[in-house]
Every structure is written in structure tokens, then in C-alpha cells.
Write a protein that holds these residues in place. Structure first.
Motif, PDB file in Angstrom:
ATOM      1  N   SER A  29      39.273  46.129  49.375  1.00 35.98           N
ATOM      2  CA  SER A  29      39.505  45.272  50.408  1.00 35.98           C
ATOM      3  C   SER A  29      40.525  44.224  49.822  1.00 35.98           C
ATOM      4  O   SER A  29      40.217  43.487  48.789  1.00 35.98           O
ATOM      5  CB  SER A  29      38.100  44.731  50.488  1.00 35.98           C
ATOM      6  OG  SER A  29      37.997  43.482  51.363  1.00 35.98           O
ATOM      7  N   PRO A  30      41.272  43.701  50.693  1.00 34.40           N
ATOM      8  CA  PRO A  30      42.278  42.515  50.375  1.00 34.40           C
ATOM      9  C   PRO A  30      41.526  41.531  50.078  1.00 34.40           C
ATOM     10  O   PRO A  30      41.891  40.674  49.151  1.00 34.40           O
ATOM     11  CB  PRO A  30      43.244  42.605  51.514  1.00 34.40           C
ATOM     12  CG  PRO A  30      43.198  43.925  52.132  1.00 34.40           C
ATOM     13  CD  PRO A  30      41.750  44.445  51.869  1.00 34.40           C
ATOM     14  N   PHE A  31      40.569  40.965  50.901  1.00 34.44           N
ATOM     15  CA  PHE A  31      39.731  39.721  50.806  1.00 34.44           C
ATOM     16  C   PHE A  31      38.355  40.177  50.369  1.00 34.44           C
ATOM     17  O   PHE A  31      37.673  40.963  50.911  1.00 34.44           O
ATOM     18  CB  PHE A  31      39.821  38.990  52.134  1.00 34.44           C
ATOM     19  CG  PHE A  31      41.222  38.817  52.614  1.00 34.44           C
ATOM     20  CD1 PHE A  31      42.053  37.768  51.869  1.00 34.44           C
ATOM     21  CD2 PHE A  31      41.891  39.406  53.565  1.00 34.44           C
ATOM     22  CE1 PHE A  31      43.332  37.343  52.419  1.00 34.44           C
ATOM     23  CE2 PHE A  31      42.885  39.022  54.028  1.00 34.44           C
ATOM     24  CZ  PHE A  31      43.908  38.294  53.426  1.00 34.44           C
ATOM     25  N   LEU A  32      37.886  39.163  49.339  1.00 35.55           N
ATOM     26  CA  LEU A  32      36.703  39.222  48.937  1.00 35.55           C
ATOM     27  C   LEU A  32      35.926  37.882  48.867  1.00 35.55           C
ATOM     28  O   LEU A  32      36.289  36.803  48.650  1.00 35.55           O
ATOM     29  CB  LEU A  32      36.825  39.595  47.208  1.00 35.55           C
ATOM     30  CG  LEU A  32      37.170  40.960  47.017  1.00 35.55           C
ATOM     31  CD1 LEU A  32      37.410  41.346  45.320  1.00 35.55           C
ATOM     32  CD2 LEU A  32      36.483  42.205  47.444  1.00 35.55           C
ATOM     33  N   ILE A  54      36.183  47.504  42.160  1.00 34.37           N
ATOM     34  CA  ILE A  54      36.636  46.763  43.229  1.00 34.37           C
ATOM     35  C   ILE A  54      38.136  46.230  42.913  1.00 34.37           C
ATOM     36  O   ILE A  54      38.578  45.945  42.119  1.00 34.37           O
ATOM     37  CB  ILE A  54      35.995  45.545  43.270  1.00 34.37           C
ATOM     38  CG1 ILE A  54      34.468  45.612  43.623  1.00 34.37           C
ATOM     39  CG2 ILE A  54      36.629  44.407  44.357  1.00 34.37           C
ATOM     40  CD1 ILE A  54      33.591  44.203  43.591  1.00 34.37           C
ATOM     41  N   TYR A  56      41.250  44.402  45.065  1.00 38.61           N
ATOM     42  CA  TYR A  56      41.328  43.442  46.018  1.00 38.61           C
ATOM     43  C   TYR A  56      42.895  42.988  46.046  1.00 38.61           C
ATOM     44  O   TYR A  56      43.695  43.414  45.098  1.00 38.61           O
ATOM     45  CB  TYR A  56      40.482  42.018  45.903  1.00 38.61           C
ATOM     46  CG  TYR A  56      40.968  41.237  44.744  1.00 38.61           C
ATOM     47  CD1 TYR A  56      41.848  40.106  44.833  1.00 38.61           C
ATOM     48  CD2 TYR A  56      40.515  41.533  43.198  1.00 38.61           C
ATOM     49  CE1 TYR A  56      42.185  39.247  43.770  1.00 38.61           C
ATOM     50  CE2 TYR A  56      41.151  40.911  42.173  1.00 38.61           C
ATOM     51  CZ  TYR A  56      41.651  39.773  42.546  1.00 38.61           C
ATOM     52  OH  TYR A  56      41.866  39.058  41.348  1.00 38.61           O
ATOM     53  N   LEU A  61      41.472  35.445  43.081  1.00 36.13           N
ATOM     54  CA  LEU A  61      40.351  34.883  43.615  1.00 36.13           C
ATOM     55  C   LEU A  61      40.112  33.490  43.558  1.00 36.13           C
ATOM     56  O   LEU A  61      40.630  32.907  42.496  1.00 36.13           O
ATOM     57  CB  LEU A  61      39.286  35.585  42.777  1.00 36.13           C
ATOM     58  CG  LEU A  61      39.140  37.056  42.875  1.00 36.13           C
ATOM     59  CD1 LEU A  61      38.114  37.553  41.957  1.00 36.13           C
ATOM     60  CD2 LEU A  61      38.640  37.655  44.408  1.00 36.13           C
ATOM     61  N   GLU A  65      34.665  32.693  44.273  1.00 37.85           N
ATOM     62  CA  GLU A  65      34.568  34.141  44.400  1.00 37.85           C
ATOM     63  C   GLU A  65      34.366  34.885  43.040  1.00 37.85           C
ATOM     64  O   GLU A  65      33.708  35.857  42.686  1.00 37.85           O
ATOM     65  CB  GLU A  65      35.849  34.693  45.263  1.00 37.85           C
ATOM     66  CG  GLU A  65      35.889  34.179  46.545  1.00 37.85           C
ATOM     67  CD  GLU A  65      37.177  34.167  47.225  1.00 37.85           C
ATOM     68  OE1 GLU A  65      38.317  34.498  46.687  1.00 37.85           O
ATOM     69  OE2 GLU A  65      37.262  33.805  48.181  1.00 37.85           O
ATOM     70  N   PHE A  79      43.770  44.165  40.950  1.00 38.31           N
ATOM     71  CA  PHE A  79      44.409  43.327  41.928  1.00 38.31           C
ATOM     72  C   PHE A  79      45.837  43.990  42.445  1.00 38.31           C
ATOM     73  O   PHE A  79      46.427  44.374  41.335  1.00 38.31           O
ATOM     74  CB  PHE A  79      44.798  41.859  41.309  1.00 38.31           C
ATOM     75  CG  PHE A  79      45.664  41.194  42.362  1.00 38.31           C
ATOM     76  CD1 PHE A  79      45.049  40.485  43.350  1.00 38.31           C
ATOM     77  CD2 PHE A  79      46.803  40.727  41.759  1.00 38.31           C
ATOM     78  CE1 PHE A  79      45.760  39.573  44.298  1.00 38.31           C
ATOM     79  CE2 PHE A  79      47.747  40.281  42.768  1.00 38.31           C
ATOM     80  CZ  PHE A  79      47.166  39.479  43.840  1.00 38.31           C
ATOM     81  N   LYS A  86      41.441  48.938  53.592  1.00 41.30           N
ATOM     82  CA  LYS A  86      40.000  48.615  53.382  1.00 41.30           C
ATOM     83  C   LYS A  86      39.231  50.179  53.431  1.00 41.30           C
ATOM     84  O   LYS A  86      39.343  50.886  54.419  1.00 41.30           O
ATOM     85  CB  LYS A  86      39.361  47.807  54.695  1.00 41.30           C
ATOM     86  CG  LYS A  86      40.242  46.485  54.555  1.00 41.30           C
ATOM     87  CD  LYS A  86      41.187  46.247  55.639  1.00 41.30           C
ATOM     88  CE  LYS A  86      41.691  45.074  55.962  1.00 41.30           C
ATOM     89  NZ  LYS A  86      42.706  45.038  56.817  1.00 41.30           N
ATOM     90  N   ASN A 100      37.165  43.660  55.972  1.00 36.68           N
ATOM     91  CA  ASN A 100      37.275  43.193  54.641  1.00 36.68           C
ATOM     92  C   ASN A 100      35.866  42.949  54.115  1.00 36.68           C
ATOM     93  O   ASN A 100      34.830  42.863  54.853  1.00 36.68           O
ATOM     94  CB  ASN A 100      38.017  41.924  54.474  1.00 36.68           C
ATOM     95  CG  ASN A 100      39.426  41.990  54.676  1.00 36.68           C
ATOM     96  OD1 ASN A 100      40.336  42.543  53.694  1.00 36.68           O
ATOM     97  ND2 ASN A 100      40.204  41.617  55.751  1.00 36.68           N
ATOM     98  N   TYR A 102      34.228  40.805  53.218  1.00 40.57           N
ATOM     99  CA  TYR A 102      34.401  39.217  53.197  1.00 40.57           C
ATOM    100  C   TYR A 102      33.290  38.808  54.245  1.00 40.57           C
ATOM    101  O   TYR A 102      33.187  39.280  55.435  1.00 40.57           O
ATOM    102  CB  TYR A 102      35.785  38.705  53.752  1.00 40.57           C
ATOM    103  CG  TYR A 102      36.187  37.208  53.712  1.00 40.57           C
ATOM    104  CD1 TYR A 102      36.226  36.790  52.335  1.00 40.57           C
ATOM    105  CD2 TYR A 102      36.251  36.700  54.880  1.00 40.57           C
ATOM    106  CE1 TYR A 102      36.777  35.499  52.126  1.00 40.57           C
ATOM    107  CE2 TYR A 102      36.740  35.174  54.644  1.00 40.57           C
ATOM    108  CZ  TYR A 102      36.832  34.700  53.230  1.00 40.57           C
ATOM    109  OH  TYR A 102      37.293  33.340  53.240  1.00 40.57           O
TER     110      TYR A 102
END
Length: 238
Positions: A29-32, A54, A56, A61, A65, A79, A86, A100, A102
Motif C-alpha cells: 500500500s503506498p500510503f500507511l 509491509i 509502502y 512515514l 505512522e 519502501f 495496492k 490504501n 489508510y
């Protein structure tokens, strides 16, 4: 057969993927910003010795986060700046979605997704897993350097925690190892000497004495097994 999901269905399936994981769970997921429910599910999975990865992207972050993720002591964190995919899966079920990992997306956005199972959608499931592994191999390892408030010396304590296992027999001087079957670069962990794709194949039979081709530490040709994943030279150096 693939299942179409709306927003609530996506959230429900991701929670179940985490909750039902037996050996590993991978979250791309790009955004966490984990919701309290997802974070608690990941903590529960960790207690059951599930390997958590994970991946991202986009930006580093935020402190809040990183502090949230630092509660997962055995997390493999990667990263990849240009990540936009996703995808969420365990050893039997996978979701590809617009959502996401998110909390804002979960609570406010209109999302959709597709759920695949290894049993009913084996070829598609394997292709998605292989692509996720390719993304991981292109990503950068990002150990969390203690950000939790009130924790003196936490940076030293948490550095490189992603690849420590309480049950590991060996300790490595390097965070990198090799899949004992295909030789691809993976985190060094003698409890997990296979890449995700090869592990999926091995887990169909789960023969701990099945002979493979590479040393988990140096990657050289070597007869190795799940219970003896490193060559004698590497064993002596650990």
C-alpha cells in the motif's frame, strides 16, 4: 472464482486476510495509517508467529505512522517511491483493490476490489504474488529506528528488528539472505529461508528435509533444507 468487493467488503476481506494468516501476510500500500482494528489484527498475527511484510511508497512515514508500526516487533518493512499498487494477501487469499492501508480511505472513500483465492483462482493468485515479490525485491529495506515516546535507547533496540525472530536458531551479520530454492535475495531468517513464491510451493508438502539448492546465507550451491538452510562454512561464521 474471483469475488467483486465494495468499500466495506474490501475492508472486511483485508481484516480476514490478516486474521486468518497461518504463516505470512503481505500488505502492499503506498500510503500507511493503520486503523486500530488492522493494527490489533497484525499484533494478534505476530503472536501466532505469522511473518508480516509491509511495502509502502510515495513519502517516508510520518512520526506518528512510524510509531504505530514500531509496535510490530517482527515487521519486514520496505519502501518503494514509485509504488502505486495496492495488494493484500496471505498464503491462501489475496485482494487487489483501489484502497490504501489508510484509515481515511477505509472510512471516507468509495473503493472497490477483487478477491482471489489460491484454491479457486490459482494462476491469477500466483501471478499477483509473483508481482508483489518483484515489487519487494525492487524496494528498499526500512528498519524503524525507535520513534516511540518515552523509550530511552529505543533507536538501538529497534534497529534492524524487522529480521529478528524469537525462534531463530542463528543470528546473521547481514540482513540479506537467499531463497534456498531459487536463490533470490530475501531477508535473512533461518525460520523463513524461502521467498514467498517458493514457500507457496514448499508449503503444499511441508517436508522439512526436502533438499534444495542454495545456502540461505551466502547463496552458493549447497544441499540445504528447511531445518538446515545454511552451508557448513556459513554456519561456522554465524
Amino acid at each position: 472464482m474471483a469475488e467483486f468487493l465494495t468499500t466495506k467488503g474490501v475492508s472486511y476481506k483485508i481484516e480476514n486476510i490478516i486474521r486468518n494468516a497461518k504463516r505470512e501476510v503481505v500488505l502492499v500500500s503506498p500510503f500507511l495509517q493503520l486503523s486500530p482494528t488492522f493494527l490489533e489484527r497484525l499484533k494478534e498475527a505476530e503472536l501466532h508467529k505469522v511473518n508480516i511484510t509491509i511495502i509502502y511508497g510515495k513519502n517516508d512515514l510520518k512520526a506518528s505512522e512510524a510509531d504505530q508500526l514500531s509496535q510490530l516487533k517482527k515487521l519486514n518493512l520496505y519502501f518503494l517511491e514509485n509504488l502505486h499498487a495496492k495488494c493484500f494477501y496471505n498464503e491462501s487469499e489475496l485482494v487487489i483493490t483501489s484502497m490504501n492501508m489508510y484509515s481515511f480511505s477505509e472510512e471516507n472513500n468509495r473503493e472497490m476490489g477483487i478477491c482471489l483465492t489460491k484454491r479457486d483462482d490459482g494462476e491469477l493468485y500466483e501471478e499477483a504474488v509473483r508481482e508483489s515479490i518483484s515489487i519487494m525485491n525492487a524496494a528498499q529495506l526500512k528498519p524503524l529506528n525507535g520513534t516511540r515516546k518515552g523509550s530511552k535507547g529505543s533507536e538501538k533496540k529497534n534497529q534492524n528488528f524487522s529480521f529478528k525472530r524469537t525462534q531463530s536458531f542463528f543470528q546473521s551479520k547481514s540482513n540479506f539472505g537467499h531463497c534456498i530454492r531459487c536463490g533470490d535475495s530475501i531477508p535473512f531468517d533461518t525460520d523463513r529461508p524461502y521467498c514467498g513464491s517458493c514457500f507457496q510451493t514448499w508449503s503444499q508438502f511441508e517436508n522439512p528435509d526436502y533438499e534444495e539448492y542454495n545456502c540461505h546465507k551466502c547463496g552458493k550451491d549447497n544441499y540445504s533444507t528447511m531445518i538446515k538452510p545454511v552451508c557448513y562454512s556459513c554456519y561456522k561464521s554465524l
